[in-house]
Design an enzyme around this catalytic site. Structure first.
Site, mmCIF file in Angstrom:
data_model
loop_
_atom_site.group_PDB
_atom_site.id
_atom_site.type_symbol
_atom_site.label_atom_id
_atom_site.label_comp_id
_atom_site.label_asym_id
_atom_site.label_seq_id
_atom_site.Cartn_x
_atom_site.Cartn_y
_atom_site.Cartn_z
ATOM 1 N N TYR A 123 0.828 -1.212 0.000
ATOM 2 C CA TYR A 123 0.000 0.000 0.000
ATOM 3 C C TYR A 123 0.863 1.264 0.000
ATOM 4 O O TYR A 123 0.709 2.134 -0.862
ATOM 5 C CB TYR A 123 -0.917 -0.022 1.221
ATOM 6 N N ASN A 161 -6.163 9.921 8.399
ATOM 7 C CA ASN A 161 -7.252 9.083 8.922
ATOM 8 C C ASN A 161 -8.614 9.757 8.794
ATOM 9 O O ASN A 161 -8.818 10.838 9.346
ATOM 10 C CB ASN A 161 -7.001 8.751 10.392
ATOM 11 N N LYS A 204 1.216 3.582 -3.382
ATOM 12 C CA LYS A 204 0.743 4.968 -3.414
ATOM 13 C C LYS A 204 1.883 5.939 -3.724
ATOM 14 O O LYS A 204 1.688 6.954 -4.414
ATOM 15 C CB LYS A 204 0.095 5.336 -2.069
#
Length: 319
Positions: free
Chosen positions: A149, A178, A153
């Site tokens: 991940y 978040n 990215k």
């Protein structure tokens, strides 16, 4: 642009948590929406209320394969974003980030569309600078369990800026911190959904480590506002731009607040910290404030109350 101020907008990952809220918001602005999702983590439940809208179209498609459509703007959100989901098939996670970015950038180049990449605060890894400004290059393990991940990215960001420099593509890159709110996947293993569901069920609430690691929680409506403001900027604003709430809380504080709101009898229990779990995470958002006039408005307690109400309804429907 099609006619007047109405745009045809492609949203990949459009049936996901963030994507469904973005679809809803852009529809409300009068645009035509093409929602693309392969339903690995997205859900038809998230977009069911939009299907009757004549300006909304749903397409089942995996972004690792090319897509041939005519659109004015692209929001590239497709990628599992929770550790449980992105570690389930790490090779596919990297493919979604990298090949998916290549395919969407190729589409944007062909139709001359403006394109936004949903990147992540995970590009900073376990940061040695706090809070994290966009200029920080990060402290990332390239071969760990989270790397599919994190590095996927990071590579997607590289591709966006290379397409911008080489092909003069109009790009926007947002680094998401978040985010929480209604329509979070109930089984995604993320801290907010985990704690809320455990509290509502009266189960022990699991904290990892001693619960002193920090996160900054941004309510989904605030995040979507940041997305749209960034997309509406001129070509001189490319990002990357942090979008997140700089209010910093320990995971233990989050759990105690959820227990307070739900009046739960849950107790806190502690488990070992997962590998490569960041100790702290807080966005530096002066760039978003200056370039977009953006800052979060929803306080954590208010956002949690809305999120808890969503999960209460979900549990009642699945009782």
């Amino acid at each position: 642009m099609r006619y007047g101020s109405t745009k045809k907008i492609l949203i990949t990952g459009g049936a996901g948590f963030l994507g469904s809220h973005l679809c809803e918001r852009l529809l409300a602005q009068g645009h035509e929406i093409l929602c693309v999702d392969n339903f690995f983590t997205g859900s038809r439940r998230n977009i069911a209320h939009l299907l009757e809208n004549s300006r909304f179209e749903m397409m089942r498609h995996d972004v690792t394969f090319p897509l041939y459509v005519e659109v004015d703007e692209i929001y590239n959100l497709a990628c599992p974003a929770s550790p449980i989901h992105y570690q389930f098939d790490p090779v596919q996670t990297t493919k979604t980030s990298v090949i998916g970015a290549i395919n969407m950038l190729g589409l944007a180049k062909r139709v001359k569309a403006k394109i936004l990449q949903a990147s992540t605060s995970e590009v900073y890894g376990d940061p040695q600078i706090h809070p994290q400004p966009e200029s920080y290059w990060g402290n990332v393990n390239p071969i760990g369990y989270r790397s599919c991940y994190d590095e996927g990215k990071r590579c997607a960001e590289t591709l966006f800026f290379d397409y911008h420099r080489q092909h003069h593509l109009s790009i926007k890159v947002v680094r998401i911190f978040n985010t929480y709110g209604p329509r979070m996947h109930p089984n995604d293993g993320r801290v907010v959904s985990n704690i809320v569901l455990q509290a509502l069920r009266g189960e022990n609430i699991t904290l990892y480590g001693d619960g002193s690691q920090t996160r900054s929680f941004c309510y989904v409506d605030d995040l979507i506002e940041g997305f749209i403001r960034l997309m509406e900027t001129g070509p001189e604003v490319t990002g990357p731009i942090n979008i997140g709430n700089p209010g910093e809380f320990t995971i233990k504080q989050l759990a105690e607040l959820v227990i307070n709101i739900t009046n739960s009898k849950s107790k806190l229990v502690y488990r070992p910290l997962p590998p490569d779990d960041p100790r702290q995470r807080q966005p530096e958002i002066s760039m978003a404030n200056e370039a977009l006039g953006w800052q979060p408005k929803i306080e954590l307690r208010q956002g949690l109350e809305r999120t808890i109400a969503y999960f209460e309804k979900y549990l009642n429907e699945h009782a």
